[in-house]
Design a protein around this motif. Sequence first.
Motif, short mmCIF file in Angstrom:
data_model
loop_
_atom_site.label_atom_id
_atom_site.label_comp_id
_atom_site.label_asym_id
_atom_site.label_seq_id
_atom_site.Cartn_x
_atom_site.Cartn_y
_atom_site.Cartn_z
N PRO A 17 7.71 -6.78 -10.10
CA PRO A 17 8.17 -8.02 -10.67
C PRO A 17 8.77 -9.55 -9.69
O PRO A 17 9.74 -8.38 -9.27
N GLY A 18 8.35 -10.22 -9.78
CA GLY A 18 9.37 -11.40 -8.82
C GLY A 18 8.70 -10.77 -7.07
O GLY A 18 9.81 -11.58 -5.94
N GLN A 19 8.36 -9.86 -6.86
CA GLN A 19 7.69 -9.37 -5.04
C GLN A 19 6.34 -9.36 -4.91
O GLN A 19 6.15 -8.48 -5.86
N THR A 20 5.78 -9.80 -3.10
CA THR A 20 4.72 -9.35 -3.45
C THR A 20 5.00 -8.39 -1.91
O THR A 20 5.27 -8.99 -1.13
N ILE A 21 4.36 -6.99 -1.57
CA ILE A 21 5.11 -6.57 -0.17
C ILE A 21 3.47 -6.55 -0.10
O ILE A 21 2.53 -5.86 -0.24
N SER A 22 3.36 -7.27 1.55
CA SER A 22 2.71 -6.63 2.43
C SER A 22 2.55 -5.49 3.05
O SER A 22 3.40 -4.64 3.11
N TRP A 23 1.14 -4.17 2.93
CA TRP A 23 1.36 -2.81 3.17
C TRP A 23 -0.31 -3.00 3.97
O TRP A 23 -1.11 -3.15 3.90
N LEU A 62 5.80 2.80 -5.01
CA LEU A 62 6.70 1.87 -4.52
C LEU A 62 7.42 1.05 -6.06
O LEU A 62 7.92 0.91 -5.74
N ARG A 63 6.23 1.40 -6.30
CA ARG A 63 6.74 -0.20 -7.68
C ARG A 63 7.12 0.74 -8.36
O ARG A 63 8.14 0.60 -9.19
N THR A 64 7.39 2.40 -8.69
CA THR A 64 8.55 3.51 -9.25
C THR A 64 9.43 3.12 -9.00
O THR A 64 10.78 2.27 -9.82
N TYR A 75 12.88 -4.01 -3.77
CA TYR A 75 12.48 -3.39 -2.66
C TYR A 75 13.38 -5.03 -1.46
O TYR A 75 12.96 -5.03 -1.64
N PRO A 76 13.65 -3.73 -0.41
CA PRO A 76 14.60 -4.86 -0.07
C PRO A 76 14.22 -5.59 1.51
O PRO A 76 14.60 -5.87 2.04
N PHE A 77 12.65 -5.36 1.99
CA PHE A 77 12.21 -6.50 2.72
C PHE A 77 10.85 -7.02 2.47
O PHE A 77 10.53 -6.85 1.26
N THR A 78 9.66 -7.35 3.20
CA THR A 78 8.22 -7.86 3.30
C THR A 78 7.15 -7.34 3.24
O THR A 78 6.47 -7.96 2.71
N GLN A 131 13.81 3.12 2.19
CA GLN A 131 14.59 1.77 2.04
C GLN A 131 15.38 1.14 1.92
O GLN A 131 16.06 0.37 2.44
N TRP A 132 15.60 1.80 0.95
CA TRP A 132 17.15 1.55 0.00
C TRP A 132 18.05 1.54 0.76
O TRP A 132 18.97 1.20 1.53
N PHE A 133 18.19 3.45 0.17
CA PHE A 133 18.88 4.02 0.57
C PHE A 133 19.30 4.49 2.00
O PHE A 133 18.87 5.60 2.92
N GLY A 134 20.25 3.94 2.98
CA GLY A 134 20.49 3.96 4.30
C GLY A 134 19.74 3.10 5.08
O GLY A 134 20.21 2.51 6.40
N ASN A 135 18.29 2.23 4.95
CA ASN A 135 18.46 0.98 5.95
C ASN A 135 18.93 -0.29 5.24
O ASN A 135 19.45 -1.09 5.82
N ALA A 136 18.46 -0.65 3.92
CA ALA A 136 19.25 -1.91 3.86
C ALA A 136 20.68 -1.12 3.27
O ALA A 136 21.63 -2.07 3.84
N VAL A 137 20.94 0.03 2.81
CA VAL A 137 22.28 0.04 2.29
C VAL A 137 23.10 1.13 3.46
O VAL A 137 22.38 2.19 3.34
#
Length: 453
Positions: free
Chosen positions: A238-244, A267-269, A277-280, A319-325
């Motif tokens: 919702p609200g994001q498009t992440i390239s993979w 990633l969606r879960t 998700y903190p990055f693009t 990516q959330w826990f450690g990298n962004a935070v």
Amino acid sequence: MLRSARHLALLLALLTGGSHATSLPDPLYPGLGQPGLDVLHYDLALTVPRPGTPWLQVTTTATLRAEQALDTVQLDYSGPDILTVQVDGATVPYTRQAAPPKLVIHHALRPGTEARVTVTAAGTVTGIQDATLPLRLGWQSVPATSTQPGANFAFNEPDGARSFVPVNDHPADPATFTTHLTVPVGVSAVASGTRLDDRTQGATHTVTYDLTVPVPTYALAIHVGTLDEVRRPAIHTPGQTISWTDYFPTSTPADLRAPYARTGDILRTLSDWFGPYPFTSYGSVVVTPALPALETATLSTMPVRSSRERVITHELAHQWFGNAVPLGAWSDTWLNEGFATYAELLWAQAKSQDPQPLLDAWRARLTGGTRPLIATSPAHLFDDSAYARGALALHALRTQVGDAAFRAFLHTYTRTRQGHPTRTADLLDLARTQLGLRAADTLTRWVTQPDLP
Ligand code: ARG
Ligand code: ZN
């Protein structure tokens, strides 16, 4: 009501977000990082003429800010010989110090001033002995074999970045990165962030990546090798498009590539539980040495033997826990490892699996002994208590408050702590204000009690 609650959370984040200067020196690694130094951005130019060998040339430009008066700028560094050091374009004197390994730049900075420090070095990287495992941290060299060309990559957590780049090597000073990698034509080079360009000059090409969200120095991904680039469909949340995109050494068999195809669903879960998700971009790079997996930013470093959905989920959660935070201190690694381990259960449940076997396995890992969650020695950083007890603590909290409150709590935590060095006390404070005293007490027991609650 909602607006003012958001306002309050923001205010709280501003008040407790604090400057990282207060968390150094680190309780477990007092030699790492310079108190009062804030590196905003690193521009790294690495030349790897012979992939698979430990020789490299590196030019680092750190854009930094003095938060207090600094007589010298002291970067963590135990890498190859230094050729030149410049501050804002002018050559300055420097000395190297052995213990702790520092590059001391003889240039004073007044409080609040910024400078650009450029260091050029070249030579053979030797790496840093890990505190617990028989491995060397830092720049890795994978020699060519009869079946596989040579490769190099960064494996830096906790303090390996300083083995080949001069850095303020502490997670409490996250920064953005631009990485230029010059390698022979025909060899791939990838790094954290978004690829800006790829230019060929004669027999080499230079690939540039840009990471615009600050992350700790240990989280920078750098990979050089003969890699298949597998472009996947964009991931929509919702609200994001992440390239993979995933990368595999050409020799990787199909069965080891298969689990990575689930990354989009995982990633969606996770973003449903953790917040945006903190990055693009995201993806994995598979490497052949028998190392642990590492959650390098936007591009997890996945040893062949870690090519399983459970580990893919774990590194993605980081990516959330450690990298962004980022961590405020190394003693709080359970804030990284506990959440990343708990994500394994969230993914199992999303696939309608019974979570009980995972919970039992975590308890079983602790029957030989456990400790309060805040680590008191470097040997604790990645032990079973950080991972399994950390995850069980989060499960106890979730069971007490219910799924909706737990999800809201995780969303607030990632939103308010992003970019702010975070300690266990910050999590407990948020538990108290958002979930109430009883919930905070439960979490506190898991944090402080010697035995398993
Ligand atoms: N953060 C990594 C993971 O669990 C583990 C890194 C272990 N590092 C080490 N030096 N032992 O995903
Ligand atoms: Zn982990």
